[in-house]
Design an enzyme around this catalytic site. Structure first.
Site, PDB file in Angstrom:
ATOM      1  N   SER A  10       0.848  -1.200   0.000  1.00  0.00           N
ATOM      2  CA  SER A  10       0.000   0.000   0.000  1.00  0.00           C
ATOM      3  C   SER A  10       0.876   1.240   0.000  1.00  0.00           C
ATOM      4  O   SER A  10       1.653   1.464   0.938  1.00  0.00           O
ATOM      5  CB  SER A  10      -0.891   0.006   1.245  1.00  0.00           C
ATOM      6  OG  SER A  10      -1.392   1.315   1.450  1.00  0.00           O
ATOM      7  N   HIS A  35      -1.367  -1.178  -4.210  1.00  0.00           N
ATOM      8  CA  HIS A  35      -2.619  -0.929  -3.482  1.00  0.00           C
ATOM      9  C   HIS A  35      -2.734   0.575  -3.189  1.00  0.00           C
ATOM     10  O   HIS A  35      -1.834   1.179  -2.592  1.00  0.00           O
ATOM     11  CB  HIS A  35      -2.611  -1.736  -2.183  1.00  0.00           C
ATOM     12  CG  HIS A  35      -3.887  -1.707  -1.408  1.00  0.00           C
ATOM     13  ND1 HIS A  35      -4.978  -2.488  -1.720  1.00  0.00           N
ATOM     14  CD2 HIS A  35      -4.240  -0.998  -0.305  1.00  0.00           C
ATOM     15  CE1 HIS A  35      -5.955  -2.258  -0.852  1.00  0.00           C
ATOM     16  NE2 HIS A  35      -5.533  -1.353   0.020  1.00  0.00           N
ATOM     17  N   ASP A  37      -4.950   3.392  -1.400  1.00  0.00           N
ATOM     18  CA  ASP A  37      -5.974   3.593  -0.369  1.00  0.00           C
ATOM     19  C   ASP A  37      -6.620   4.958  -0.521  1.00  0.00           C
ATOM     20  O   ASP A  37      -6.019   5.985  -0.195  1.00  0.00           O
ATOM     21  CB  ASP A  37      -5.336   3.464   1.022  1.00  0.00           C
ATOM     22  CG  ASP A  37      -5.134   2.007   1.401  1.00  0.00           C
ATOM     23  OD1 ASP A  37      -6.100   1.229   1.316  1.00  0.00           O
ATOM     24  OD2 ASP A  37      -3.992   1.651   1.776  1.00  0.00           O
ATOM     25  N   MET A  39      -9.305   7.571   0.647  1.00  0.00           N
ATOM     26  CA  MET A  39     -10.130   7.907   1.821  1.00  0.00           C
ATOM     27  C   MET A  39     -10.676   9.320   1.651  1.00  0.00           C
ATOM     28  O   MET A  39      -9.940  10.219   1.235  1.00  0.00           O
ATOM     29  CB  MET A  39      -9.293   7.828   3.098  1.00  0.00           C
ATOM     30  CG  MET A  39      -8.632   6.471   3.311  1.00  0.00           C
ATOM     31  SD  MET A  39      -7.868   6.341   4.932  1.00  0.00           S
ATOM     32  CE  MET A  39      -6.903   4.840   4.742  1.00  0.00           C
ATOM     33  N   HIS A  68      -8.629   0.819  -3.509  1.00  0.00           N
ATOM     34  CA  HIS A  68      -9.472   0.475  -2.361  1.00  0.00           C
ATOM     35  C   HIS A  68     -10.211   1.751  -1.949  1.00  0.00           C
ATOM     36  O   HIS A  68      -9.633   2.642  -1.334  1.00  0.00           O
ATOM     37  CB  HIS A  68      -8.567  -0.057  -1.230  1.00  0.00           C
ATOM     38  CG  HIS A  68      -9.287  -0.355   0.038  1.00  0.00           C
ATOM     39  ND1 HIS A  68      -8.621  -0.602   1.222  1.00  0.00           N
ATOM     40  CD2 HIS A  68     -10.616  -0.474   0.333  1.00  0.00           C
ATOM     41  CE1 HIS A  68      -9.500  -0.829   2.182  1.00  0.00           C
ATOM     42  NE2 HIS A  68     -10.716  -0.752   1.678  1.00  0.00           N
ATOM     43  N   MET A  70     -12.410   3.815   0.169  1.00  0.00           N
ATOM     44  CA  MET A  70     -13.046   4.011   1.471  1.00  0.00           C
ATOM     45  C   MET A  70     -13.765   5.342   1.403  1.00  0.00           C
ATOM     46  O   MET A  70     -13.335   6.352   1.983  1.00  0.00           O
ATOM     47  CB  MET A  70     -11.981   3.959   2.578  1.00  0.00           C
ATOM     48  CG  MET A  70     -11.463   2.545   2.809  1.00  0.00           C
ATOM     49  SD  MET A  70      -9.859   2.487   3.633  1.00  0.00           S
ATOM     50  CE  MET A  70      -8.787   2.657   2.210  1.00  0.00           C
ATOM     51  N   MET A 141     -11.191  -6.600   5.877  1.00  0.00           N
ATOM     52  CA  MET A 141     -10.372  -5.646   6.628  1.00  0.00           C
ATOM     53  C   MET A 141      -9.971  -6.290   7.959  1.00  0.00           C
ATOM     54  O   MET A 141     -10.840  -6.741   8.720  1.00  0.00           O
ATOM     55  CB  MET A 141     -11.153  -4.360   6.924  1.00  0.00           C
ATOM     56  CG  MET A 141     -11.426  -3.463   5.732  1.00  0.00           C
ATOM     57  SD  MET A 141      -9.963  -2.876   4.842  1.00  0.00           S
ATOM     58  CE  MET A 141      -8.995  -2.124   6.144  1.00  0.00           C
ATOM     59  N   ASP A 179      -6.424  -6.981   4.453  1.00  0.00           N
ATOM     60  CA  ASP A 179      -5.805  -5.655   4.503  1.00  0.00           C
ATOM     61  C   ASP A 179      -5.796  -5.128   5.938  1.00  0.00           C
ATOM     62  O   ASP A 179      -6.853  -4.956   6.539  1.00  0.00           O
ATOM     63  CB  ASP A 179      -6.624  -4.720   3.596  1.00  0.00           C
ATOM     64  CG  ASP A 179      -6.029  -3.328   3.471  1.00  0.00           C
ATOM     65  OD1 ASP A 179      -4.963  -3.066   4.039  1.00  0.00           O
ATOM     66  OD2 ASP A 179      -6.665  -2.506   2.787  1.00  0.00           O
TER      67      ASP A 179
HETATM   68  C1  DX5 Z   1      -6.312   0.938   6.103  1.00  0.00           C
HETATM   69  C2  DX5 Z   1      -5.831   0.701   4.683  1.00  0.00           C
HETATM   70  C3  DX5 Z   1      -4.694  -0.265   4.597  1.00  0.00           C
HETATM   71  C4  DX5 Z   1      -3.471   0.158   5.340  1.00  0.00           C
HETATM   72  C5  DX5 Z   1      -2.432  -0.927   5.307  1.00  0.00           C
HETATM   73  O1  DX5 Z   1      -7.486   1.639   6.101  1.00  0.00           O
HETATM   74  O2  DX5 Z   1      -6.882   0.193   3.884  1.00  0.00           O
HETATM   75  O3  DX5 Z   1      -4.400  -0.573   3.230  1.00  0.00           O
HETATM   76  O4  DX5 Z   1      -2.955   1.350   4.868  1.00  0.00           O
HETATM   77  O5  DX5 Z   1      -1.355  -0.532   6.094  1.00  0.00           O
HETATM   78  P1  DX5 Z   1      -0.679  -1.509   7.166  1.00  0.00           P
HETATM   79  O6  DX5 Z   1      -0.225  -2.723   6.388  1.00  0.00           O
HETATM   80  O7  DX5 Z   1       0.463  -0.702   7.692  1.00  0.00           O
HETATM   81  O8  DX5 Z   1      -1.710  -1.863   8.183  1.00  0.00           O
HETATM   82 ZN    ZN Z   2      -6.416  -0.703   1.829  1.00  0.00          ZN
END
Ligand code: DX5
Ligand code: ZN
Length: 230
Positions: A10, A35, A37, A39, A68, A70, A141, A179
């Site tokens: 990620s 990956h 993320d 948000m 991903h 969110m 998750m 994840d």
């Molecule tokens: C959390 C994210 C993950 C996260 C993973 O909301 O979706 O992808 O950044 O990071 P680690 O592996 O450090 O937990």
């Molecule tokens: Zn993620």
């Protein structure tokens, strides 16, 4: 299902001053997916990255770009991520109703991408049942979404096996991605439970030598799988 564990670092844990370098590191390490993320500060408290960033990374790599989402309004944003060149688009089940979930999966697949459905740690898995024949992937998750570097929630491996079992009962197969808090100490239990793909943020980018991480994760996973068979 893939014949070896897919590793998806990620970039949320990378140095944002050099995201091109982060993607090259993922390639050089022999990892599989990038990956991303996303948000929105609403579905989760944090705000991270979005469509322009994925668009900028698209020409930088041939690796799978794994978005991903969110976000609270995935149906609006999904077409933008598809246009920007995402290969996998995963939305959260908690952000949609059942009809919207079906529409989201159909939209993603119609664009030739893989459709993922993600569930937070406390979301019941039964709502996935009608979606399993359609979805390409379920993302379990193993932390509350929102931040990298959190600790793996014990028992998340049982949710992986439950998704695999539910898919089998529905007469279908689905990739399972896990994840949150994945590293050498936690990868074994989720892979033994049936995970096909693991996301790793801090375990990759904060490692003393990220180039070794995919190999070490696959080794730990193999060891756990062998242990589970014996
Ligand atoms: C959390 C994210 C993950 C996260 C993973 O909301 O979706 O992808 O950044 O990071 P680690 O592996 O450090 O937990
Ligand atoms: Zn993620």
């Amino acid at each position: 299902m893939p014949d070896r564990l897919l590793v998806a670092p990620s970039i949320l844990s990378a140095d944002f001053r050099d995201l091109g370098g982060a993607v090259r590191l993922i390639e050089d390490a022999g990892a599989d997916w990038v990956h991303i993320d996303v948000m929105d500060g609403h579905f989760v408290p944090n705000i991270t990255m979005g469509v322009p960033l994925l668009k900028a990374l698209r020409p930088a790599t041939d690796l799978v770009l794994d978005a991903h989402l969110m976000v609270s309004n995935p149906l609006r944003q999904i077409p933008w991520f598809l246009d920007a060149g995402a290969d996998v688009v995963t939305f959260h089940l908690e952000a949609v109703d059942d009809d919207e979930a079906r529409t989201a999966i159909a939209d993603i697949k119609a664009a030739g991408a893989k459709a993922g459905v993600s569930v937070k740690p406390n979301t019941g898995l039964e709502r996935l049942d009608p979606l399993l024949p359609e979805a390409d992937m379920v993302l379990i998750m193993s932390v509350e979404p929102g931040f990298s570097g959190q600790s793996f929630i014990e028992g998340s491996d049982a949710r992986v096996s439950e998704v695999k079992r539910r898919a089998q009962e529905a007469g279908t197969e689905v990739l399972v991605q896990v994840d949150g808090g994945i590293g050498e100490a936690t990868v074994g239990c989720v892979v033994a439970a049936g995970a096909d793909c693991v996301v790793c943020g801090n375990a990759f980018f904060k490692a003393p030598d990220p180039l070794q991480v995919p190999r070490l994760l696959r080794q730990a996973a193999e060891k756990a799988e062998k242990g589970a068979v014996q």
